[in-house]
Every structure is written in C-alpha cells, then in structure tokens.
Design a protein around this motif. Structure first.
Motif, PDB file in Angstrom:
ATOM      1  N   TRP A   1     -23.705 -13.718 -24.230  1.00  0.00           N
ATOM      2  CA  TRP A   1     -24.354 -13.620 -25.327  1.00  0.00           C
ATOM      3  C   TRP A   1     -23.215 -14.137 -26.367  1.00  0.00           C
ATOM      4  CZ3 TRP A   1     -25.437 -10.628 -21.511  1.00  0.00           C
ATOM      5  CH2 TRP A   1     -26.848 -10.145 -21.368  1.00  0.00           C
ATOM      6  N   ARG A   2     -23.653 -15.139 -27.309  1.00  0.00           N
ATOM      7  CA  ARG A   2     -22.681 -15.669 -28.199  1.00  0.00           C
ATOM      8  C   ARG A   2     -22.920 -15.488 -29.681  1.00  0.00           C
ATOM      9  NH1 ARG A   2     -19.643 -20.009 -26.195  1.00  0.00           N
ATOM     10  NH2 ARG A   2     -20.169 -20.792 -23.745  1.00  0.00           N
ATOM     11  N   GLU A   3     -21.903 -15.491 -30.437  1.00  0.00           N
ATOM     12  CA  GLU A   3     -22.332 -15.376 -31.910  1.00  0.00           C
ATOM     13  C   GLU A   3     -21.800 -16.828 -32.611  1.00  0.00           C
ATOM     14  OE1 GLU A   3     -21.014 -11.968 -33.644  1.00  0.00           O
ATOM     15  OE2 GLU A   3     -22.335 -10.441 -32.416  1.00  0.00           O
ATOM     16  N   ILE A   4     -22.624 -17.120 -33.550  1.00  0.00           N
ATOM     17  CA  ILE A   4     -22.205 -18.474 -34.337  1.00  0.00           C
ATOM     18  C   ILE A   4     -22.180 -18.071 -35.673  1.00  0.00           C
ATOM     19  CG2 ILE A   4     -23.025 -20.775 -35.078  1.00  0.00           C
ATOM     20  CD1 ILE A   4     -24.940 -20.675 -32.970  1.00  0.00           C
ATOM     21  N   ASP A   5     -20.892 -18.022 -36.143  1.00  0.00           N
ATOM     22  CA  ASP A   5     -20.282 -17.809 -37.642  1.00  0.00           C
ATOM     23  C   ASP A   5     -20.577 -19.070 -38.377  1.00  0.00           C
ATOM     24  OD1 ASP A   5     -19.430 -16.954 -40.111  1.00  0.00           O
ATOM     25  OD2 ASP A   5     -17.985 -15.584 -38.845  1.00  0.00           O
ATOM     26  N   LEU A   6     -21.552 -19.046 -39.257  1.00  0.00           N
ATOM     27  CA  LEU A   6     -21.759 -20.068 -40.533  1.00  0.00           C
ATOM     28  C   LEU A   6     -20.561 -20.338 -41.430  1.00  0.00           C
ATOM     29  CD1 LEU A   6     -25.478 -19.546 -41.233  1.00  0.00           C
ATOM     30  CD2 LEU A   6     -24.583 -20.407 -39.029  1.00  0.00           C
ATOM     31  N   ARG A   7     -19.692 -19.534 -41.502  1.00  0.00           N
ATOM     32  CA  ARG A   7     -18.406 -19.610 -42.176  1.00  0.00           C
ATOM     33  C   ARG A   7     -17.571 -20.771 -41.726  1.00  0.00           C
ATOM     34  NH1 ARG A   7     -17.950 -13.491 -43.332  1.00  0.00           N
ATOM     35  NH2 ARG A   7     -18.378 -13.671 -41.099  1.00  0.00           N
ATOM     36  N   GLU A   8     -17.678 -20.813 -40.403  1.00  0.00           N
ATOM     37  CA  GLU A   8     -16.923 -21.818 -39.695  1.00  0.00           C
ATOM     38  C   GLU A   8     -17.247 -23.101 -40.466  1.00  0.00           C
ATOM     39  OE1 GLU A   8     -15.803 -21.390 -35.651  1.00  0.00           O
ATOM     40  OE2 GLU A   8     -16.050 -19.451 -35.642  1.00  0.00           O
ATOM     41  N   LYS A   9     -16.282 -24.247 -40.115  1.00  0.00           N
ATOM     42  CA  LYS A   9     -16.244 -25.542 -40.677  1.00  0.00           C
ATOM     43  C   LYS A   9     -17.388 -26.111 -39.930  1.00  0.00           C
ATOM     44  CE  LYS A   9     -13.818 -29.744 -42.055  1.00  0.00           C
ATOM     45  NZ  LYS A   9     -12.209 -30.225 -42.159  1.00  0.00           N
ATOM     46  N   LEU A  10     -17.335 -25.977 -38.574  1.00  0.00           N
ATOM     47  CA  LEU A  10     -18.417 -27.044 -37.732  1.00  0.00           C
ATOM     48  C   LEU A  10     -19.604 -26.493 -37.901  1.00  0.00           C
ATOM     49  CD1 LEU A  10     -18.347 -29.252 -35.672  1.00  0.00           C
ATOM     50  CD2 LEU A  10     -17.964 -27.358 -33.655  1.00  0.00           C
ATOM     51  N   ASN A  11     -20.127 -25.201 -38.360  1.00  0.00           N
ATOM     52  CA  ASN A  11     -21.348 -24.672 -38.459  1.00  0.00           C
ATOM     53  C   ASN A  11     -21.612 -24.630 -39.818  1.00  0.00           C
ATOM     54  OD1 ASN A  11     -20.957 -23.988 -35.702  1.00  0.00           O
ATOM     55  ND2 ASN A  11     -19.946 -21.777 -36.182  1.00  0.00           N
ATOM     56  N   LYS A  12     -21.069 -25.299 -40.781  1.00  0.00           N
ATOM     57  CA  LYS A  12     -21.501 -25.438 -42.287  1.00  0.00           C
ATOM     58  C   LYS A  12     -23.015 -25.995 -42.346  1.00  0.00           C
ATOM     59  CE  LYS A  12     -17.925 -23.781 -44.647  1.00  0.00           C
ATOM     60  NZ  LYS A  12     -18.379 -22.680 -45.525  1.00  0.00           N
ATOM     61  N   ALA A  13     -23.218 -27.023 -41.489  1.00  0.00           N
ATOM     62  CA  ALA A  13     -24.534 -27.456 -41.611  1.00  0.00           C
ATOM     63  C   ALA A  13     -25.645 -26.433 -41.330  1.00  0.00           C
ATOM     64  CB  ALA A  13     -24.966 -28.792 -40.519  1.00  0.00           C
ATOM     65  N   PHE A  14     -25.573 -25.368 -40.630  1.00  0.00           N
ATOM     66  CA  PHE A  14     -26.433 -24.342 -40.531  1.00  0.00           C
ATOM     67  C   PHE A  14     -26.834 -23.866 -41.870  1.00  0.00           C
ATOM     68  CE2 PHE A  14     -24.781 -25.457 -36.312  1.00  0.00           C
ATOM     69  CZ  PHE A  14     -25.898 -25.153 -35.415  1.00  0.00           C
ATOM     70  N   ALA A  15     -25.908 -23.651 -42.621  1.00  0.00           N
ATOM     71  CA  ALA A  15     -26.066 -22.941 -43.875  1.00  0.00           C
ATOM     72  C   ALA A  15     -26.595 -24.011 -45.132  1.00  0.00           C
ATOM     73  CB  ALA A  15     -24.902 -22.076 -44.293  1.00  0.00           C
ATOM     74  N   SER A  16     -26.732 -25.109 -44.937  1.00  0.00           N
ATOM     75  CA  SER A  16     -26.891 -26.007 -45.987  1.00  0.00           C
ATOM     76  C   SER A  16     -27.982 -25.818 -46.683  1.00  0.00           C
ATOM     77  CB  SER A  16     -26.885 -27.580 -45.337  1.00  0.00           C
ATOM     78  OG  SER A  16     -27.249 -28.409 -46.405  1.00  0.00           O
ATOM     79  N   PRO A  17     -27.980 -25.807 -47.897  1.00  0.00           N
ATOM     80  CA  PRO A  17     -29.503 -25.442 -48.781  1.00  0.00           C
ATOM     81  C   PRO A  17     -30.472 -26.463 -48.521  1.00  0.00           C
ATOM     82  CG  PRO A  17     -27.359 -25.128 -50.328  1.00  0.00           C
ATOM     83  CD  PRO A  17     -26.826 -25.916 -48.918  1.00  0.00           C
ATOM     84  N   LYS A  18     -30.062 -27.862 -48.041  1.00  0.00           N
ATOM     85  CA  LYS A  18     -31.267 -28.650 -47.920  1.00  0.00           C
ATOM     86  C   LYS A  18     -31.927 -28.743 -46.826  1.00  0.00           C
ATOM     87  CE  LYS A  18     -28.261 -32.385 -50.055  1.00  0.00           C
ATOM     88  NZ  LYS A  18     -28.094 -33.696 -50.046  1.00  0.00           N
ATOM     89  N   SER A  19     -31.311 -27.895 -45.570  1.00  0.00           N
ATOM     90  CA  SER A  19     -31.945 -27.669 -44.474  1.00  0.00           C
ATOM     91  C   SER A  19     -31.278 -26.444 -43.758  1.00  0.00           C
ATOM     92  CB  SER A  19     -32.026 -28.725 -43.461  1.00  0.00           C
ATOM     93  OG  SER A  19     -32.770 -28.501 -41.977  1.00  0.00           O
ATOM     94  N   ARG A  20     -31.553 -25.310 -44.478  1.00  0.00           N
ATOM     95  CA  ARG A  20     -30.975 -24.082 -43.625  1.00  0.00           C
ATOM     96  C   ARG A  20     -31.668 -23.378 -42.461  1.00  0.00           C
ATOM     97  NH1 ARG A  20     -31.075 -21.195 -48.174  1.00  0.00           N
ATOM     98  NH2 ARG A  20     -28.683 -21.764 -48.949  1.00  0.00           N
ATOM     99  N   LEU A  21     -31.087 -23.118 -41.615  1.00  0.00           N
ATOM    100  CA  LEU A  21     -31.686 -22.438 -40.470  1.00  0.00           C
ATOM    101  C   LEU A  21     -32.508 -21.472 -40.482  1.00  0.00           C
ATOM    102  CD1 LEU A  21     -32.044 -22.859 -37.272  1.00  0.00           C
ATOM    103  CD2 LEU A  21     -29.940 -21.631 -36.651  1.00  0.00           C
ATOM    104  N   ILE A  22     -32.042 -20.138 -41.086  1.00  0.00           N
ATOM    105  CA  ILE A  22     -32.735 -19.036 -41.552  1.00  0.00           C
ATOM    106  C   ILE A  22     -34.122 -19.447 -42.351  1.00  0.00           C
ATOM    107  CG2 ILE A  22     -31.301 -18.641 -43.455  1.00  0.00           C
ATOM    108  CD1 ILE A  22     -32.988 -15.958 -40.695  1.00  0.00           C
ATOM    109  N   ASP A  23     -34.135 -20.448 -43.132  1.00  0.00           N
ATOM    110  CA  ASP A  23     -35.345 -20.701 -43.786  1.00  0.00           C
ATOM    111  C   ASP A  23     -35.995 -21.485 -42.841  1.00  0.00           C
ATOM    112  OD1 ASP A  23     -34.133 -19.416 -46.110  1.00  0.00           O
ATOM    113  OD2 ASP A  23     -33.439 -21.579 -46.709  1.00  0.00           O
TER     114      ASP A  23
END
Length: 336
Positions: free
Chosen positions: A70-92
C-alpha cells in the motif's frame, strides 16, 4: 476517365479548403461561424478517443512471486503537482465520474466481510460520497435584532478538492515466469481525508488567523487570506501543554482501478514543461510517473509500518527498505 479523376480531385481539394476556412485560426478574413472558434491551432482529439490498452493476461500457475503493498501519494511533492492542477485535478475527475454513475465507490469502513475496508465488498451509495467530504449543502440561519433564529435554509455549495492532498493506492507486484516480467498492477485508489472527531477543536499546528467559521478539514471551506505580519504583531510562542489527539488520514472511498482506467485514459495530465506531451492519467499510473512511499506491505500480522515504528523518519527508511527488497528480488533472480 482522366477527366472524372481530375474532377474528383478538384472537388476533394475544394471541400478541404472550405473545411479549413471554417476554422477561424487558419482563416485570413473574418468568418461568422455558427460554432465557437478553435482555441488554438490544433484540436486535441487523441485523448478523447483513446481506449484502454489491456494488461497482458497472467495465469495463476505462472505467478512465481507476488507481494502486495500500500502506497501513499502526496500531492505536495514536486513530482505529483500535476495531480492537483486546477485544470485537471484527479479528485475532481473521480468525484464527477462517481456522481455521474460512471464509477463505483466502495465503502472503506471495516466490516465483517471486509476487515480492512479495501477489498471492494461494500458499495458506497452515491448520496453518501459527498457526505464523506463534509456534504454538498450548508445550513444558513437568519437572525433578528434579538439574535434569535427566525428562519433557516440549506444552500448548495460547490465541491473543491484543494484540501485533498493525499491518495492511497493498493497494488500487487507480480513476477510472471511465462513472460519473465516483474511488474506492478494497481488494484485500487482512494482519496484520503482527515476525519472530524471530538477533541480536535484544538488548532495546534493549524492556521489560527481568527477567521470565524473556517474548518481546515472541510474541502468546501474557503481558506482565509494570509496576512502579512509586522514586527509589532510578532508575539512570543505560548507553551501549550494540552493534549492534541493524533488523527491519521483515512480513505474517503475506494475506486477499483481497472474500472477507473476507462475514465482516466481520456483525461489529460497537465505538464509544466510541455503542453503537447499527450499523457493521460492512465499513462501516468501505468508508467509509474509519480512519487510515493510505502505505508504497508502484506505480512502475517497485518501490521502497518506505523504500527511497529513510531518515528516518522524511521518510517521513511522502512519504506525505502521495502522498495529495495522488491528491487533486489528481481535483481537476484538474474544473477549468476
């Protein structure tokens, strides 16, 4: 015959020219088009028309080694910034797909038939999905001059995934001796939220700017603006010996990843360096283009790393040790 072929060629060229004139981005004079103009000089249709590339079939008799992590992905890390982009946010993307009936959300609450809550046994009703994030409506009360409630009503509010900063993924590492391939297969993905429990009124380590009604764990809440602190406003820290309970993030719901691939394959990931990469979320997960750390591996006692290691730094070391163990197993397989 030549005249017929020439006529067809001229007709095809004319149709192509007319079609290009309808695109305002390639026109040389104003055209009053019925449809909105193209935003740019190319239309990205490859993402919308993509289909999922299926995994290679694995027979049970060909599985020589298997390990679940089991892994955890932290969106505050630089490599994961794309997951939190307002243009295409993963949670949305996940929330919209669940609310539209395109994906099934599974209840992460441990139960008798699902002790860990991540085996996709219990379906979470759609009306309870938004309740996990604080609900989709807010109670508004009206007061009179005597500070008495005279009326109340519910107003809908738009969900915002800005406060969702972590995801948990569940995956299997499998060695297929038929293909001689050691690869991971993601099984499920879950957004993590911090639950509200009694005793969490203490705001130690949180924003205490004094904005009334702001809840740091509410994804719908509007974060208060940061105010500049002058020298006259600086105060010495106050020693607070009160006990603050430690609450770990927990999954809001689980999504079966093989089902989610059909949604993620048509969602483009925003790239900071190049707008023409054409990578979808399915590509990012399959190609492992994200940073993560392991929080649990399969073991007889069903223990998480935090269950036997208290120090945060030591937990990261243990996570790296498990990663190295997986890599060493494959390397030792081919050693002579």
């Amino acid at each position: 015959m030549k005249k017929i072929l020439f006529s067809i060629l001229v007709l095809t060229t004319s149709v192509a020219a007319i079609a290009q004139q309808q695109n305002l981005s390639n026109s040389t004079k104003p055209i009053h088009a019925e449809e909105p103009p193209v935003d740019g000089y190319t239309v990205k249709t490859d993402i919308e028309n993509r289909k999922v590339v299926p995994y290679a079939n694995i027979r049970q008799t060909d599985v020589a080694y298997q390990k679940r992590v089991w892994r955890e992905i932290d969106l505050r890390e630089k490599l994961n910034k794309a997951f939190a982009s307002p243009k295409s946010r993963l949670i949305d993307i996940l929330i919209n797909a669940v609310m539209n009936g395109e994906l099934t959300a599974y209840d992460p609450t441990p139960s008798e038939n699902d002790p860990n809550g991540d085996s996709f046994k219990n379906v979470l009703p759609t009306d309870q999905v938004m309740a996990r994030f604080g609900g989709d409506s807010v109670l508004v009360e009206e007061y009179n001059e005597n500070n008495e409630v005279i009326s109340s009503r519910y107003e809908s509010r738009t969900f915002s995934g800005e406060n969702i900063v972590k995801f948990r993924i569940k995956e299997d590492w499998i060695f297929d001796k038929q293909r001689s391939v050691f690869e991971p297969r993601i099984i499920g993905i879950a957004p993590l939220i911090t639950p509200q429990i009694p005793g969490m009124e203490s705001t130690a380590g949180m924003n205490t700017s004094g904005d009334a009604g702001y809840d740091p764990f509410d994804p719908f809440a509007v974060q208060p603006e940061q105010q500049e602190v002058t020298n006259s406003d600086v105060a010495l820290p106050v020693q607070d010996n009160s006990f603050t309970p430690q609450v770990d993030p927990t999954p809001a719901f689980w999504i079966y990843f093989p089902e989610a691939r059909h949604i993620l394959v048509n969602k483009e990931v925003v790239n900071r360096n190049n707008d023409a990469t054409g990578l979808s979320y399915d590509d990012v997960f399959i190609k492992r283009m994200f940073a993560s750390y392991i929080v649990k591996e399969s073991n007889p006692e069903d223990l998480r790393i935090k269950d036997y290691i208290a120090n945060d730094v030591e937990r990261l070391y243990e996570s790296e040790r498990i990663k190295k163990t997986l890599m060493d197993w494959e390397q030792d397989l081919w050693s002579y």
